[in-house]
Enzyme design. Structure first.
Site, PDB file in Angstrom:
ATOM      1  CB  ALA A  47      -0.978  -0.043   1.175  1.00 42.45           C
ATOM      2  NE  ARG A  88      -2.696  -3.978  -6.712  1.00 46.99           N
ATOM      3  CZ  ARG A  88      -2.044  -4.755  -5.862  1.00 46.99           C
ATOM      4  NH1 ARG A  88      -0.816  -4.430  -5.475  1.00 46.99           N
ATOM      5  NH2 ARG A  88      -2.590  -5.848  -5.387  1.00 46.99           N
ATOM      6  CG  ASP A 238      -3.482  -3.409   1.029  1.00 51.07           C
ATOM      7  OD1 ASP A 238      -3.080  -4.415   1.636  1.00 51.07           O
ATOM      8  OD2 ASP A 238      -2.901  -2.925   0.046  1.00 51.07           O
ATOM      9  CG  ASN A 248      -2.961  -7.143   5.033  1.00 52.36           C
ATOM     10  OD1 ASN A 248      -2.346  -6.299   4.370  1.00 52.36           O
ATOM     11  ND2 ASN A 248      -2.350  -8.189   5.566  1.00 52.36           N
ATOM     12  CE  LYS A 249      -1.712  -9.701  -1.140  1.00 53.15           C
ATOM     13  NZ  LYS A 249      -2.389  -9.374  -2.422  1.00 53.15           N
TER      14      LYS A 249
HETATM   15  O1  MRU Z   1      -1.012  -7.194  -3.434  1.00 50.98           O
HETATM   16  P1  MRU Z   1       0.033  -6.527  -2.584  1.00 50.98           P
HETATM   17  O2  MRU Z   1       1.315  -7.273  -2.561  1.00 50.98           O
HETATM   18  O3  MRU Z   1       0.188  -5.081  -2.942  1.00 50.98           O
HETATM   19  O4  MRU Z   1      -0.569  -6.586  -1.117  1.00 50.98           O
HETATM   20  C1  MRU Z   1       0.185  -6.048  -0.077  1.00 50.98           C
HETATM   21  C2  MRU Z   1      -0.413  -6.234   1.269  1.00 50.98           C
HETATM   22  O5  MRU Z   1      -1.480  -6.776   1.431  1.00 50.98           O
HETATM   23  C3  MRU Z   1       0.348  -5.623   2.415  1.00 50.98           C
HETATM   24  O6  MRU Z   1       0.166  -6.366   3.583  1.00 50.98           O
HETATM   25  C4  MRU Z   1      -0.160  -4.188   2.652  1.00 50.98           C
HETATM   26  O7  MRU Z   1      -0.191  -3.470   1.462  1.00 50.98           O
HETATM   27  C5  MRU Z   1       0.662  -3.465   3.641  1.00 50.98           C
HETATM   28  S1  MRU Z   1       2.256  -3.073   3.035  1.00 50.98           S
HETATM   29  C6  MRU Z   1       3.062  -2.161   4.207  1.00 50.98           C
END
Ligand code: MRU
Length: 359
Positions: A47, A88, A238, A248-249
């Site tokens: 993010a 995104r 995120d 989050n992921k």
């Molecule tokens: O799809 P991504 O790799 O962009 O997803 C990232 C995540 O879910 C992270 O945990 C989140 O962005 C925090 S990064 C400090």
């Protein structure tokens, strides 16, 4: 320390995360379309990092504008901002950074600066966002490290490290700070299907730091928690809604449920720029769905039978009730989160005599 975003003589360089850990290759973006491509295709991800990349992308975009009259310049800048926002949809840091840059454009054009001086103002704001991000992550790390006892095992998901930010990281920043304080820690790294951010990126960062770690398959997390081998879970975010619900992921929600069942504290580490006070709960968060090929193919080879389809939502929402605390650069918010978050902001606001984030 790893710095995945570099601005050199008006060109943006992004450490290409599609190639890590086997190749250290820089993606060069000399135009804003290249930055949008990089965000969409996960050259840059995480993010805060996509927000920062977009901020520099706005500089590149402004530089390429041919029109000179102020009204058209601003209109075009706003149009480009929208293009970035579509790259995104889940991470709110992208919107935050793009709005910051639009504000700078608006103010400098409104103040009657020449296009050259507007460009300088935009460039200097993008650079300050990058610096701020690293400072903020260190503060998150220091608050979070207080929660970690010597000898702990910490489980993390995805990559919320230096690679996902301007540097240092959020969830991984907490681990980094504890390690720098001399605490002996062991990290269980979820491999993080389908894109393997944990296995490829988090493990790589921990290797650089010399922190003991083990990659586990995502579905092994419950096994280790049930055996009493996990002292804490910490992940990034995120987008965090006003009530503390957190995107989050994909897989974070399952982890939080497992953590609750096994009495393991579950923390989110994120800058306040990840908190979206415009939405009351996680129901309002748009979850990005990516190509099914990310699930069906491994190193470009199909795993299952031809004709099998896949579903690939890449984030999920963890309800606030499953979260022990949200570690930010202003301190740690606890339940009830709506109040906890508001208190962090207002304490900061008072301390800075009105210059902090507004709620
Ligand atoms: O799809 P991504 O790799 O962009 O997803 C990232 C995540 O879910 C992270 O945990 C989140 O962005 C925090 S990064 C400090």
């Amino acid at each position: 320390m790893i710095h995945p975003i570099k601005w050199e003589k008006g060109t943006l360089f992004l450490l290409d995360q599609r190639r890590l850990p086997h190749k250290l290759q820089w993606f060069r973006a000399s135009g804003y379309k290249g930055v949008i491509y990089a965000i969409k295709n996960l050259v840059v991800r995480g993010a805060p990092a996509i927000g920062l990349a977009a901020a520099f992308g706005m500089v590149l975009a402004f530089r390429s504008l041919r029109k000179r009259d102020p009204k058209t310049l601003l209109l075009k800048l706003k149009k480009i901002a929208e293009e970035f926002l579509r790259a995104r949809p889940t991470a709110v840091n992208l919107r935050w950074a793009v709005l910051e840059m639009t504000k700078v454009g608006e103010t400098s054009i409104g103040d009657g600066l020449t296009p050259e001086d507007c460009l300088k103002a935009l460039e200097s704001r993008a650079l300050s966002l990058l610096e701020e991000d690293i400072r903020v992550n260190k503060a998150i790390g220091d608050f979070g490290a207080e929660l970690i006892r010597d000898g702990s095992t910490i489980l993390t998901h995805c990559n919320a490290g230096a690679l996902a930010t301007g540097g240092y990281g959020t969830a991984l920043g907490v681990i980094r700070s504890a390690h720098l304080q001399g605490k002996r820690i062991r990290v269980l790294v979820d491999e993080t299907r389908p894109w393997l951010q944990g296995h490829r990126l988090t493990a790589w960062e921990l290797t650089q730091e010399g922190i003991e770690h083990y990659v586990i398959v995502d579905s092994a997390a419950g096994y280790f928690m049930a055996k009493g081998e996990v002292d804490m879970v910490v992940t990034g975010a995120d987008r965090i809604a006003k009530n503390g619900d957190t995107a989050n992921k994909i897989g974070t929600y399952s982890l939080a449920v497992l953590a609750r069942e096994n009495h393991v504290p579950f923390y989110i580490a994120a800058p306040t720029s990840t908190i979206d006070l415009t939405i009351p709960s996680g129901r309002e968060i748009q979850v990005e769905v990516r190509s099914e090929e990310e699930v069906l193919l491994l190193e470009k080879k199909r795993i299952g039978p031809k004709g099998t389809k896949a579903l690939n939502p890449v984030f999920d929402i963890t309800p606030a009730r499953l979260i022990t605390g949200i570690i930010t650069e202003l301190g740690i918010a606890t339940a009830p989160f709506e109040r906890g978050i508001a208190e962090l902001f207002s304490a900061h606001h008072r301390k800075n005599l009105g210059t902090g984030p507004k709620i």
